[in-house]
Design an enzyme around this catalytic site. Structure first.
Site, PDB file in Angstrom:
ATOM      1  N   TYR A 213      67.902  10.424  42.469  1.00  0.00           N
ATOM      2  CA  TYR A 213      66.651  10.894  42.081  1.00  0.00           C
ATOM      3  C   TYR A 213      65.971   9.525  42.506  1.00  0.00           C
ATOM      4  O   TYR A 213      66.992   8.670  41.647  1.00  0.00           O
ATOM      5  CB  TYR A 213      65.595  11.205  41.268  1.00  0.00           C
ATOM      6  CG  TYR A 213      65.939  10.593  40.204  1.00  0.00           C
ATOM      7  CD1 TYR A 213      65.430   9.756  39.392  1.00  0.00           C
ATOM      8  CD2 TYR A 213      67.117  10.995  39.010  1.00  0.00           C
ATOM      9  CE1 TYR A 213      65.585   9.010  37.792  1.00  0.00           C
ATOM     10  CE2 TYR A 213      67.126  10.901  37.394  1.00  0.00           C
ATOM     11  CZ  TYR A 213      66.506   9.794  36.714  1.00  0.00           C
ATOM     12  OH  TYR A 213      67.139   9.262  35.581  1.00  0.00           O
ATOM     13  N   CYS A 214      64.812   8.503  42.263  1.00  0.00           N
ATOM     14  CA  CYS A 214      64.876   6.895  42.032  1.00  0.00           C
ATOM     15  C   CYS A 214      63.422   7.504  41.514  1.00  0.00           C
ATOM     16  O   CYS A 214      62.650   8.044  41.491  1.00  0.00           O
ATOM     17  CB  CYS A 214      65.088   6.307  43.648  1.00  0.00           C
ATOM     18  SG  CYS A 214      64.037   6.803  45.294  1.00  0.00           S
ATOM     19  N   SER A 215      61.959   6.329  42.301  1.00  0.00           N
ATOM     20  CA  SER A 215      60.977   6.384  41.875  1.00  0.00           C
ATOM     21  C   SER A 215      60.359   7.682  42.432  1.00  0.00           C
ATOM     22  O   SER A 215      59.114   8.112  42.300  1.00  0.00           O
ATOM     23  CB  SER A 215      60.181   5.048  41.941  1.00  0.00           C
ATOM     24  OG  SER A 215      60.937   4.095  41.604  1.00  0.00           O
TER      25      SER A 215
END
Length: 163
Positions: free
Chosen positions: A95-97
Site C-alpha cells: 500500500y501507499c497513500s
C-alpha cells in the site's frame, strides 16, 4: 422515509467517491496487480504481509499495524525480498497513500516470482476513511496521516492531514 433518504445519500456519496477514485487510479495505474479492498484486508482471517511503499517520513507519521516500510524512491527489491518469507505464495499486500506507488512496488515483486501479491485499493487514505486504525512509530493509535501534499490530501476524508 427520513432514514431511507439518509441511507440513499450515504450510499450515493460512497459510490460517487469510489467512481472518482477509480478514475484517478485508472489514470495512473495499469492494473497489472490485483486490488484488495480495505474491508477485505481488515477481516480477521486475512493474514498478509504488509509492505508500505511510501517514504520513511510518511511511514513515521502513521502506518498500518505490522507494516514494513520499503519506500518507493529508493526501493530496493533485494532488500525487500530479504524481509519476506521464502514461500513465494505468501500473501503480500502493498500500500501507499492511494494505490499508485504501491502498484509499481507490487509489480516488481510479481516479476520476482511472488504469486499472491495485492495492491491495497485506495491505500492508507481509504483505510483511514473506513475508520480503521493506523499507528505511529511508537505503536500508538493516531489520527494523523501523511497526505504527501495539499492537492492529494483531498482524498483523505477522515483523520488529521499532515504534509
Amino acid at each position: 422515509m427520513k432514514k431511507i433518504l439518509i441511507l440513499f445519500l450515504v450510499v450515493s456519496s460512497t459510490t460517487f467517491g469510489q467512481k472518482k477514485l477509480d478514475k484517478l487510479l485508472d489514470k495512473w495505474n495499469t492494473r497489472n496487480v490485483p486490488y484488495i479492498s480495505v474491508e477485505t484486508l481488515a477481516m480477521p482471517k486475512t493474514d498478509a504481509i504488509l509492505l508500505d511503499a511510501r517514504e520513511e517520513n510518511e511511514f513515521n507519521i502513521s502506518h498500518l499495524e505490522n507494516a514494513i516500510c520499503v519506500g518507493y524512491d529508493n526501493f530496493k527489491i533485494k532488500e525487500t525480498i530479504a524481509k519476506l518469507p521464502k514461500d513465494k505464495n505468501a500473501k503480500i499486500v502493498v500500500y501507499c497513500s492511494l494505490g499508485i506507488r504501491s502498484e509499481t512496488v507490487a509489480h516488481k515483486l510479481i516479476q520476482e516470482g511472488y504469486t499472491n501479491v495485492y495492491n491495497l485499493y485506495g491505500g492508507i487514505f481509504e483505510w483511514k476513511n473506513a475508520d480503521f486504525k493506523v499507528i505511529d512509530t511508537l505503536g500508538k493509535s493516531t489520527e494523523k496521516v501523511h497526505t504527501f501534499n495539499k492537492s492529494w490530501s483531498k482524498w483523505l476524508k477522515k483523520g488529521e492531514k499532515v504534509y
